[in-house]
Design an enzyme around this catalytic site. Structure first.
Site, PDB file in Angstrom:
ATOM      1  N   ASN A 282       0.813  -1.220   0.000  1.00 58.09           N
ATOM      2  CA  ASN A 282       0.000   0.000   0.000  1.00 58.09           C
ATOM      3  C   ASN A 282       0.847   1.271   0.000  1.00 58.09           C
ATOM      4  O   ASN A 282       0.413   2.316  -0.491  1.00 58.09           O
ATOM      5  CB  ASN A 282      -0.948   0.005   1.198  1.00 58.09           C
ATOM      6  CG  ASN A 282      -0.219  -0.148   2.525  1.00 58.09           C
ATOM      7  OD1 ASN A 282       0.445  -1.145   2.767  1.00 58.09           O
ATOM      8  ND2 ASN A 282      -0.337   0.835   3.403  1.00 58.09           N
ATOM      9  N   HIS A 374      -4.840  -3.862  10.758  1.00 60.85           N
ATOM     10  CA  HIS A 374      -5.237  -4.422   9.452  1.00 60.85           C
ATOM     11  C   HIS A 374      -6.028  -5.732   9.582  1.00 60.85           C
ATOM     12  O   HIS A 374      -6.046  -6.551   8.658  1.00 60.85           O
ATOM     13  CB  HIS A 374      -4.015  -4.642   8.563  1.00 60.85           C
ATOM     14  CG  HIS A 374      -3.156  -3.420   8.399  1.00 60.85           C
ATOM     15  ND1 HIS A 374      -3.634  -2.254   7.849  1.00 60.85           N
ATOM     16  CD2 HIS A 374      -1.852  -3.185   8.735  1.00 60.85           C
ATOM     17  CE1 HIS A 374      -2.663  -1.357   7.835  1.00 60.85           C
ATOM     18  NE2 HIS A 374      -1.578  -1.882   8.376  1.00 60.85           N
TER      19      HIS A 374
END
Length: 545
Positions: A282, A374
């Protein structure tokens, strides 16, 4: 050493001794599933989560303007071909940037076998990329000239020497570097050691991780996303370990692209001689003008995309001896109608397990992680692809993203399954954002389901469990049985495939001596039990129960 660090080290050592004493040797996955183990956080060891400054000699440019720098080696699809990449010319950052002409310098590699003449010549291509922002006050960036050259016709398991640059100008050629090709693809042939690391960054923790990797003398390095963390900076060079906390008002998520150049310079001593294979994370998204993303990632590295028929820098595959690696993209479409899914299906169908018995997949965000950070973020990807990976009996999955270490028992669909992959999260490379510490199964730590979807890909797929010990809940109330071992510490892993059925996995913590091991296990394939044909799947699961 204080009392608490000693206790943590003692507990970790006790865990390894317990395994070895119970089984009389290094344990194997066949003897699992193992009871979940959590090593308590060593609160005295957080490392120095501080980036190397641009004044550090290891990130400064040496040589003239067009002297090759940031040199790296990466693999093609098989042993007979590699890519050499490097950069010449200076980057520019500011309001008035003038991109360099990629055609102004040749892209040539001269190479030959070790201690023989370098009379082979390969020519490649060059490019530059820009990072542009349509907002007043933000500084734009244009890269140096990036060169990629593919060498072909190489022999297996052979040491080569090479120089790169423009031979028409003597001072524009690099020093001599070396690399060893992969073994021939076959069931008896494997690289000696493969280093696996994620979320590396460029901190003082990073330097410890890289030093530990070097001490293990790997033949190949897998970097499972999140490379330079240039996007923790504004374009003026101001950085933070939490971008959204420090810079909430910026009109676009800025980056300081010179951090990529610093990272390439620091890593050159390792990756100029040991092949590096990267998949995006990311932190590589890096949005800019006209909705462009991933410009640095897609430009700076070489990928065997064309050779593996993916035609994408986000997903590809390659062989390393008797191992077939599949690198998948979590930040590009992955549903069953996507190009990536169709490519994956075709790639898996072509794998000959008699030639490459081991099948290993990697992507950035984990499907099986018990940390709060996450938690279940990649559930949509899991729902789209897990059945396909299970059908073709992927042996091991490597992930990053979560800044800690975790190894699973064999698992499929959140259920212990002797034919499921072993999932290993190694997002503990040492980046500036520090370690993940809290576990979702601990009181008060279970995230709100609405907070879990991935911000970039969107979609909501994570719901309460409908069966098992966590039925009706979003999180388990104890460490899940599929989680075999977890520990918050910086480090890296080493995979040593011994033969068609046995691979030794070791995890090495930065705070330990170079020869110490934090986690160790033999991952064992059972092809006679776990058949590839999908029609056997339901029978196997019924027998397991």
């Amino acid at each position: 050493m204080g009392l608490f660090p000693f206790a943590v080290l003692l507990l970790s050592s006790f865990f390894l001794l317990r395994l070895c004493s119970v089984y009389g040797r290094i344990p194997t996955t066949v003897e699992g599933p193992f009871k979940p183990v959590t090593i308590p956080l060593d609160k005295s060891f957080r490392g120095v989560a501080e980036d190397l400054p641009e004044t550090d000699p290891r990130v400064q440019k040496n040589g003239g303007q067009f002297q090759p720098e940031q040199i790296s080696v990466s693999l093609s699809v098989d042993y007979d071909s590699v890519w050499i990449s490097w950069i010449t010319g200076d980057f520019q950052i500011g309001d008035d940037i003038q991109p360099l002409d990629p055609e102004g310098v040749a892209s040539i590699v001269m190479y030959g076998k070790f201690r023989m003449a370098m009379d082979n010549r390969a020519e490649g291509y060059s490019l530059i990329y820009n990072q542009l922002y349509p907002f007043e006050g933000l500084r734009n960036y244009t890269s140096g000239i990036i060169h990629h050259v593919r060498l072909t016709g190489l022999e297996p398991d052979t040491l080569y020497q090479y120089q790169c640059g423009d031979p028409s100008v003597a001072e524009e050629m690099s020093d001599v570097y070396f690399f060893r090709t992969m073994p021939v693809s076959g069931p008896k042939s494997y690289p000696n050691r493969i280093a696996v690391v994620g979320d590396l960054g460029l901190t003082y923790n990073t330097t410890s991780t890289v030093n530990h990797i070097l001490s293990n003398h790997p033949d190949l390095v897998l970097l499972i996303g999140d490379v330079s963390y240039a996007n923790l900076y504004l374009t003026n060079g101001t950085g933070s370990d939490c971008y959204s906390c420090s810079f909430p008002e910026t009109p676009i998520h800025e980056t300081y692209q010179p951090r990529w150049d610093y990272w390439g310079r620091y890593m050159q001593p390792l990756v100029s001689e040991v092949p590096l294979m990267v998949v995006e994370g990311n932190h590589e998204i890096e949005p800019q003008a006209e909705n462009q993303t991933f410009a640095a990632y897609s430009s700076r590295f070489s990928f065997p995309s064309v050779e593996s028929n993916s035609n994408s820098t986000f997903y590809y595959s390659f062989n390393a001896g008797g191992i077939h690696f599949i690198m998948l993209g979590a930040y590009i479409f992955y549903d069953k109608s996507s190009d990536q899914y169709k490519w994956l299906e075709q790639d898996l169908a072509k794998v000959d397990r008699k030639v490459t018995p081991w099948l290993i997949a990697t992507w950035h965000p984990p499907w099986y992680s018990t940390y709060t950070a996450h938690y279940r973020e990649a559930e949509c990807m899991k729902m789209a692809m897990e059945d396909l990976l299970y059908k073709y009996k992927v042996d091991i999955v490597f992930n990053g993203h979560v800044h800690a270490y975790e190894r699973s028992n064999r698992v499929y669909d959140y259920t212990l399954d002797r034919c499921g992959p072993v999932y290993i999260t190694v997002g503990d490379g040492g980046n500036r954002e520090k370690m993940a510490i809290e576990h979702a199964d601990e009181p008060g730590n279970c995230p709100d389901p609405s907070s879990t979807p991935d911000e970039y890909m969107g979609g909501f797929c994570a719901f309460n469990f409908t069966s098992g010990p966590a039925e009706g809940k979003f999180c388990w109330n104890q460490q899940p049985d599929y989680s075999a071992y977890r520990e918050s510490s910086f480090g890296h892993g080493i995979l040593e495939v011994k033969n068609e059925t046995h691979a030794l996995w070791t995890w090495h913590r930065n705070q330990d001596s170079y020869k110490s091991v934090g986690d160790i296990i033999y991952i064992v394939r059972q092809p006679e039990v776990c058949l590839i044909e999908q029609k056997h799947t339901q029978t196997q699961r019924m027998e397991k129960r």
